[in-house]
Design an enzyme around this catalytic site. Structure first.
Site, PDB file in Angstrom:
ATOM      1  N   SER A 115      40.523  -6.662   1.723  1.00  0.00           N
ATOM      2  CA  SER A 115      39.733  -7.150   2.841  1.00  0.00           C
ATOM      3  C   SER A 115      38.813  -6.052   3.363  1.00  0.00           C
ATOM      4  CB  SER A 115      40.685  -7.614   3.943  1.00  0.00           C
ATOM      5  OG  SER A 115      39.924  -8.061   5.011  1.00  0.00           O
ATOM      6  N   GLY A 116      37.559  -6.380   3.492  1.00  0.00           N
ATOM      7  CA  GLY A 116      36.587  -5.407   4.009  1.00  0.00           C
ATOM      8  C   GLY A 116      35.982  -4.547   2.906  1.00  0.00           C
ATOM      9  N   THR A 120      32.404 -10.408  -0.076  1.00  0.00           N
ATOM     10  CA  THR A 120      31.491 -11.466   0.349  1.00  0.00           C
ATOM     11  C   THR A 120      30.044 -10.977   0.272  1.00  0.00           C
ATOM     12  OG1 THR A 120      33.214 -12.273   1.779  1.00  0.00           O
ATOM     13  CG2 THR A 120      31.008 -13.077   2.215  1.00  0.00           C
ATOM     14  N   ASN A 165      38.280  -6.004   8.874  1.00  0.00           N
ATOM     15  CA  ASN A 165      36.900  -6.416   8.576  1.00  0.00           C
ATOM     16  C   ASN A 165      36.369  -7.278   9.714  1.00  0.00           C
ATOM     17  OD1 ASN A 165      34.532  -7.354   7.518  1.00  0.00           O
ATOM     18  ND2 ASN A 165      35.424  -8.291   5.688  1.00  0.00           N
ATOM     19  N   SER A 168      35.742 -10.990   8.175  1.00  0.00           N
ATOM     20  CA  SER A 168      36.689 -11.192   7.077  1.00  0.00           C
ATOM     21  C   SER A 168      36.743 -12.671   6.684  1.00  0.00           C
ATOM     22  CB  SER A 168      38.059 -10.710   7.529  1.00  0.00           C
ATOM     23  OG  SER A 168      38.958 -10.855   6.471  1.00  0.00           O
ATOM     24  N   SER A 169      36.625 -12.917   5.391  1.00  0.00           N
ATOM     25  CA  SER A 169      36.724 -14.301   4.914  1.00  0.00           C
ATOM     26  C   SER A 169      38.195 -14.685   4.982  1.00  0.00           C
ATOM     27  CB  SER A 169      36.263 -14.408   3.469  1.00  0.00           C
ATOM     28  OG  SER A 169      35.122 -13.635   3.276  1.00  0.00           O
ATOM     29  N   GLY A 395      41.445 -10.374  -1.352  1.00  0.00           N
ATOM     30  CA  GLY A 395      42.018  -9.348  -2.234  1.00  0.00           C
ATOM     31  C   GLY A 395      43.492  -9.146  -1.972  1.00  0.00           C
ATOM     32  N   GLU A 397      46.771  -7.918  -0.641  1.00  0.00           N
ATOM     33  CA  GLU A 397      47.046  -7.467   0.727  1.00  0.00           C
ATOM     34  C   GLU A 397      48.458  -6.894   0.837  1.00  0.00           C
ATOM     35  OE1 GLU A 397      46.140 -10.690   3.418  1.00  0.00           O
ATOM     36  OE2 GLU A 397      43.990 -10.272   3.292  1.00  0.00           O
TER      37      GLU A 397
HETATM   38  N1  LIG Z   1      26.711  -3.420  -0.021  1.00  0.00           N
HETATM   39  C1  LIG Z   1      26.889  -3.300   1.276  1.00  0.00           C
HETATM   40  N2  LIG Z   1      25.949  -2.686   2.026  1.00  0.00           N
HETATM   41  C2  LIG Z   1      26.103  -2.558   3.348  1.00  0.00           C
HETATM   42  N3  LIG Z   1      27.179  -2.981   4.012  1.00  0.00           N
HETATM   43  C3  LIG Z   1      28.147  -3.586   3.320  1.00  0.00           C
HETATM   44  C4  LIG Z   1      28.039  -3.794   1.926  1.00  0.00           C
HETATM   45  N4  LIG Z   1      29.153  -4.419   1.511  1.00  0.00           N
HETATM   46  C5  LIG Z   1      29.895  -4.608   2.613  1.00  0.00           C
HETATM   47  N5  LIG Z   1      29.285  -4.126   3.701  1.00  0.00           N
HETATM   48  C6  LIG Z   1      29.805  -4.132   5.067  1.00  0.00           C
HETATM   49  O1  LIG Z   1      31.170  -4.349   5.005  1.00  0.00           O
HETATM   50  C7  LIG Z   1      31.567  -5.469   5.734  1.00  0.00           C
HETATM   51  C8  LIG Z   1      32.685  -6.194   5.035  1.00  0.00           C
HETATM   52  O2  LIG Z   1      32.237  -6.728   3.854  1.00  0.00           O
HETATM   53  P1  LIG Z   1      32.736  -8.120   3.319  1.00  0.00           P
HETATM   54  O3  LIG Z   1      32.800  -9.112   4.400  1.00  0.00           O
HETATM   55  O4  LIG Z   1      31.910  -8.418   2.173  1.00  0.00           O
HETATM   56  O5  LIG Z   1      34.165  -7.767   2.858  1.00  0.00           O
HETATM   57  P2  LIG Z   1      35.166  -8.681   2.055  1.00  0.00           P
HETATM   58  O6  LIG Z   1      35.558  -7.936   0.859  1.00  0.00           O
HETATM   59  O7  LIG Z   1      34.562  -9.997   1.862  1.00  0.00           O
HETATM   60  O8  LIG Z   1      36.368  -8.777   3.007  1.00  0.00           O
HETATM   61  P3  LIG Z   1      37.348  -9.989   3.235  1.00  0.00           P
HETATM   62  O9  LIG Z   1      38.251  -9.988   2.110  1.00  0.00           O
HETATM   63  O10 LIG Z   1      37.959  -9.669   4.513  1.00  0.00           O
HETATM   64  O11 LIG Z   1      36.466 -11.170   3.310  1.00  0.00           O
HETATM   65  C9  LIG Z   1      30.338  -6.304   5.852  1.00  0.00           C
HETATM   66  O12 LIG Z   1      30.355  -7.065   7.029  1.00  0.00           O
HETATM   67  C10 LIG Z   1      29.222  -5.259   5.874  1.00  0.00           C
HETATM   68  O13 LIG Z   1      29.033  -4.817   7.173  1.00  0.00           O
HETATM   69 MG   LIG Z   2      34.825 -11.752   2.450  1.00  0.00          MG
END
Ligand SMILES: Nc1ncnc2c1ncn2[C@@H]1O[C@H](COP(=O)(O)OP(=O)(O)OP(=O)(O)O)[C@@H](O)[C@H]1O
Ligand SMILES: [Mg+2]
Length: 1112
Positions: A115-116, A120, A165, A168-169, A395, A397
């Site tokens: 997560s984070g 996404t 996050n 977070s999705s 992912g 956890e």
């Molecule tokens: N390539 C990137 N460039 C800039 N910021 C990023 C990038 N990837 C992620 N982030 C930052 O990290 C935060 C978390 O990313 P994201 O929501 O994609 O995580 P995740 O893997 O989907 O987490 P979860 O499993 O909780 O959904 C985003 O809100 C953004 O602020």
């Molecule tokens: Mg996500």
């Protein structure tokens, strides 16, 4: 890490010279956890967030926006080779999109990480890249826009701020983007997995509920809030955790507008959006319903709603009968075997029911949203589609307290690892076998055994949980754990304090209420509490029926099982089995596609940029199995490519293969690699592909290619510039030649014209001068000539006169001499011969001379005789004057003689004809103008063949004499002068006129009665036959006839009359004569008429005394 290691790591491939650390972990030397992390850190510190392991992309969340996703970057990575540029998520997206478009391979992009970690965001980057590079056009753009805009909607409803996050999705998402054969997007299908619905009613400390609740309260207008019966203040709602209602850097109000706009773009109708927000509001308000205990008389605990106002509003909002909902919160009806048992709910149960309803409403709303979005974005055509799946799933956890959700999520990750193994490791090894490449099998950990521990239908943990849930009797989480302890005790990956296996009896790190699973990514300890409840996911039937009764179409649709007509006594499938089934479907789906991996790593727990927490990263690297991944990659071949594209890409590196290789591509690649002296252990030839062991070799090739391309570009540039200059020069030269030639021509022309005009002037002067000179000379010459002539003439004259005088003188003298001589001779002869000549000697000489002359005349005449033709008028000239009469007589005699000779040739008949012609001549010559034309015409007499022609048989029978003339004549009517055809017959004794058609004899006149024939002197055929007065034939009068053969008829009539009657017939030729018509004498007058009727004379009776014949 020691300096040596670092130094080794610093070694860079040439292509990566300007790269930070090592772009592809396969090249990392030495390969261990430290160097791996250090490489990542180094790259991360230099803003290089992407690193490859072969074709897998490791992405580290930068937590700040980097300028590497611009449209220019998209263009840079577009259609470029994977290894050509520094690692980037766009390179992977491009590779996937191109092999989908060009090689027709369905793709899936698997994005994993905790997560984070940025999954996404990564999935959105992939989508936006594909959207940017695929086809364009109004329709395609709308599809793209709808696909992209589905993200904010789903994120608003499915994402929440967590400790890890801010966005977070809280659900798993798999999206199939569908393309047509050209690679244009057609639509998509989204699948969602297990929304973390517990968040609706309770959030851990420091976390928030789903974004949408905050967004509505912050962003909706007062009016809209009023409509939804909401208040802007977060603290009014129990379901909204208070401590972190606001998130730094997140503008809920703005996001609300974004979401509403996105919903509109995706295709939500206004009433649908309204309904959705009503449901959200209802959920929010449900949390505010509170219960208070109330003891009933029967001693049972009962609950009662504290403040019914909230309930009332909910019912107004959702169209539910308040009493129905109130009852559903107080009672629970259990139906079993046609029996309905209603029990009251105590306060705890009422709260449970309330939360269950809120969770269910929300999670069903979320599923409905996904279905609704799918409806909008689904491909409109039925054509075959190519599919690119993007999987953004939660992912692995590992928390301090891990519950059912983590268990489910980690199970999902186990399955993903499985598919990773299946698709990557196994597939890779199988490919080597397929291609006939020697391959030493590599041992890797296959987590199938863990999957089996969880999902086995009999002994799997999920199966056991289901069994526990369905089992009658008291079921608690502890009974479930006991069961696990029994069944799974011997499993290698299952750990529990209470299990039969004594291994963990003394493991104090493992509490009694927990079990631990050794996941592929590490050990995770699960609190068993809540497992049964969460798996059951119970919603009292009274509640679902109350919902179904709602006067709100969306809510009604969300609870179909509430319809009493469709009461299903069967328990709904448990959450665990549902998830297992959907994961199985997903796996099946993924297996049919070509996988592309993005492994997301979270650099720190603080959501902060620039911080790289090595321990945290190390943990992730371990459980993602990245080192293992590198090792497999290294043991095998990092790169493979079919021979044709490989040769096509690198053929410029070898003379033999550039620019064309004729022969099989494999042989070409062999030649190429030999030429480049690539060590043999670095590559292998498969059946259809070349396998390159080390990316370094590939980079070397790429590097050489780049260099060579530069050389080629320089060469092309050089040749082009040369060509351009040369063409320009040639053109200039050509132009110069043309201009020069034109100029030269022009100047020469000018010069020539000048010279010419001066020449002409000079010439004309000279000519004039010469002419004048010549004229002068000629005049002089002429004068000289004339003078000379005159002089000569005078001179000649003088000379001639002198000569003449002399000659005359001489002639006179000669003559005088001759005369004198003759006289003297005569005198001498006379003197000498006087005595011999008698007196008649002179006479004899004369006669003799005469005789001699006559003889000569006749002899000459004999030779000059003219022809024997009587009409030849030639006669030789007379030689001597004294022969004049003789000569004439001789001519006459000769003519008579040749006439006789000519006559003697004739037969009697010819003679007769000539006699007749002679007679005609005597009668008409110089008298009748018609005569000369008749001379040449032979007299035929019988023009009508009376005896032969059967038409005249009757006439022939009537005439028994010899017919002299038989001819058609025109008889002039005495009365009007009109002509009528008659046959004119002349026999020895008679003249007959007969009808031409019938042959009947009209008149018969004996020759003796014909007294006269009259005719004009002109050129006409009219004649009158005068008859003897008183004769029988004369009773009607004289005949006035006209014939073409007048001369012949008149001649023959004359001759016949003469021979018969011995009397000459009187032929009168006169232009005016009288004829006797009956009693009258009529004058026939011939006048020169007009040529109106051609040459035919016309006859007109003018009056009874005059008949006028107009002769042309
Ligand atoms: N390539 C990137 N460039 C800039 N910021 C990023 C990038 N990837 C992620 N982030 C930052 O990290 C935060 C978390 O990313 P994201 O929501 O994609 O995580 P995740 O893997 O989907 O987490 P979860 O499993 O909780 O959904 C985003 O809100 C953004 O602020
Ligand atoms: Mg996500």
């Amino acid at each position: 890490m020691n300096a040596d290691k670092m130094a080794k790591m610093e070694v860079k491939t040439s292509l990566l010279d300007d790269m930070i650390g090592v772009g592809d972990m396969v090249l990392l030397e030495p390969l261990d956890e430290d160097s791996f992390i250090n490489n990542l850190k180094k790259r991360f510190d230099h803003n290089e967030v992407y690193t490859y392991i072969g074709s897998v992309v490791i992405s580290i969340n930068p937590y700040r926006s980097l300028p590497i996703y611009t449209p220019e970057k998209v263009e840079e990575y577009r259609n470029r080779n994977f290894y050509e540029l520094s690692p980037h998520i766009f390179a992977l997206s491009d590779e996937a999109y191109r092999s989908l478009r060009d090689q027709d391979k369905d793709q899936c992009i698997l994005i994993t990480g905790e997560s984070g970690a940025g999954k996404t965001e990564a999935s959105k980057l992939v989508m936006s890249y594909v959207a940017a590079v695929c086809g364009k056009g109004a329709e395609v753009n709308q599809v793209k826009e709808q696909l992209l805009q589905s993200n904010p909607v789903l994120e608003a409803f499915g994402n929440a701020k967590t400790m890890r996050n801010d966005n977070s999705s809280r659900f798993g998402k798999y999206m199939d983007i569908e393309f047509d054969f050209k690679g244009d997007p057609l639509g998509g299908v989204i699948s969602n997995y297990l929304l973390e619905k517990s968040r609706v009613v309770k959030q851990p400390r420091g976390e928030r509920n789903f974004h949408i609740f905050y967004q509505i309260l912050s962003g909706a207008s007062e009016e809209f809030l009023c409509k939804l019966k909401l208040e802007r203040d977060f603290s009014r709602y129990n379901y909204l955790g208070l401590d972190s209602a606001r998130v730094n850097g997140v503008d809920d109000a703005a996001n609300f507008r974004t979401v509403r706009n996105a919903m509109q773009i995706v295709g939500f109708m206004d009433h649908e959006t309204q309904s959705v927000f009503e449901v959200v509001a209802a959920v929010l308000k449900l949390g505010n319903i509170e219960f208070k205990p109330e003891s009933r008389a029967n001693g049972l605990d009962e609950s009662k709603i504290k403040d019914k106002n909230e309930l009332k509003e909910i019912c107004e909002l959702t169209g539910i009968d308040q009493s129905v909902l109130e009852r559903a919160f107080s009672f629970r009806t259990v139906e079993a075997k046609q029996e309905k048992v209603s029990t009251t709910l105590n306060v705890a149960q009422a709260y449970y029911a309330r939360d269950a309803l809120a969770k269910n409403l929300y999670s069903r709303l979320f599923s409905w949203l996904v279905t609704r979005i799918n409806e909008s974005i689904k491909a409109q055509t039925k054509v075959r589609k190519k599919v690119m799946g993007v999987l953004d799933i939660y992912g692995f956890e590992i928390f301090e307290d891990n519950s059912f959700e983590q268990f489910i999520i980690n199970y999902c990750n186990e399955k993903l690892q499985q598919i990773f193994i299946e698709l990557t490791l196994k597939e890779e090894q199988e490919e080597y076998i397929r291609e006939g490449i020697e391959w030493t099998h590599i041992e890797y950990f296959n987590n199938a055994i863990i999957c089996d521990l969880i999902e086995n239908n009999q002994t799997g943990i999920l199966a056991m949980l289901d069994e526990e849930c369905l089992r009658p009797g008291t079921v608690t989480d502890d009974t479930f754990l006991e069961k696990l302890n029994q069944v799974c005790a011997t499993h290698q990956h299952f750990e529990s304090r209470m299990s039969k296996c004594s291994r963990f009896l003394n493991d104090t790190s493992l509490p009694h209420s927990c079990f631990r699973i050794q996941h592929y990514a590490g050990k995770v300890m699960y609190q068993v509490e809540g497992f049964v409840d969460k798996n059951n996911d119970l919603l009292y039937r009274d509640l679902s029926q109350a919902m179904w009764k709602a006067n709100h179409s969306l809510i009604k649709a969300l609870f179909p099982e509430g319809n009493p007509a469709k009461i299903n006594l069967k328990r709904p499938p448990t959450a665990g089995s549902q998830f297992k089934a959907s994961v199985a479907t997903l796996m099946k789906n993924l297996q049919t596609k070509n996988p592309n991996y993005i492994r997301c790593i979270k650099p720190n727990d603080k959501k902060a940029a620039h911080i790289f927490n090595e321990a945290l990263v190390c943990h992730q690297i371990r459980y993602l199995g990245l080192l293992e991944n590198v090792r497999v990659r290294r043991a095998g071949y990092a790169f493979r490519q079919p021979y044709e594209p490989c040769l096509e890409r690198y053929k410029m590196l070898c003379k033999q293969t550039w620019p064309h290789w004729r022969g099989p591509a494999r042989a070409g690649v062999e030649v190429l690699f030999n030429e480049l002296r690539i060590p043999e252990e670095e590559f292998s030839f498969g059946r259809s592909k070349i396998f390159i062991r080390n990316p370094r070799t590939l980079f070397k090739l790429e590097d050489l290619r780049k260099q060579r391309l530069e050389d080629l570009a320089t060469l092309i540039g050089k040749i082009y510039r040369g060509w351009k200059c040369r063409t320009h020069f040639l053109l200039m030269k050509k132009c110069q030649v043309v201009i020069a030639s034109w100029y030269r021509r022009y100047s020469q022309q000018k010069k020539y014209q000048k010279i010419k005009s001066s020449t002409i002037t000079v010439q004309s002067y000279i000519r004039g001068w010469k002419a004048r000179k010549q004229l002068r000379e000629l005049k002089h010459l002429k004068r000289c000539n004339e003078a000379a002539t005159v002089i000569a003439a005078y001179w000649h004259g003088t000379q001639a006169r002198r000569e003449l005088k002399r000659l005359k003188e001489e002639a006179r003298r000669k003559h005088a001499v001759a005369v004198i001589w003759a006289y003297w001779l005569g005198l001498k002869v006379r003197r000498e011969y006087r005595k011999f000549f008698r007196a008649n000697a002179g006479r004899k000489i004369y006669e003799f001379t005469l005789q001699r002359i006559m003889q000569k005349y006749f002899l000459e005449m004999k030779n000059k005789m003219p022809s024997l033709s009587p009409i030849d008028k030639n006669w030789p000239a007379r030689p001597y004057l004294f022969l004049e009469s003789t000569h004439k007589e001789l001519k006459r005699i000769f003519h008579l003689w040749r006439c006789k000779k000519y006559r003697d040739q004739f037969t009697d008949q010819q003679k007769l004809i000539y006699e007749e012609k002679l007679e005609a001549s005597e009668l008409f010559k110089d008298k009748k103008a018609l005569y000369p034309a008749s001379v040449g015409q032979p007299f035929q007499g019988a023009y009508l063949e009376i005896s032969e022609n059967p038409k005249y048989k009757k006439l022939k029978d009537a005439v028994d004499e010899k017919i002299i003339i038989a001819e058609v004549v025109n008889k002039i009517n005495r009365a009007n002068g009109k002509a009528a055809s008659r046959i004119f017959l002349l026999t020895k004794n008679n003249v007959l006129l007969a009808d031409q058609k019938s042959g009947t004899i009209k008149s018969e006149v004996p020759l003796g009665d014909v007294t006269k024939v009259s005719m004009s002197s002109q050129n006409d055929g009219f004649f009158a036959v005068h008859l003897k007065e008183g004769s029988e034939a004369a009773s009607k009068g004289d005949f006035l006839l006209s014939s073409d053969h007048l001369i012949e008829m008149a001649t023959k009539l004359y001759r016949t009359t003469l021979s018969q009657t011995k009397q000459k017939l009187n032929i009168e030729i006169s232009d005016e004569f009288l004829v006797q018509f009956k009693q009258d004498k009529v004058c026939v007058k011939f006048i020169q008429g007009s040529q109106k009727n051609g040459n035919i004379p016309t006859c007109k009776r003018k009056n009874n005394r005059l008949l006028e014949v107009a002769v042309p």
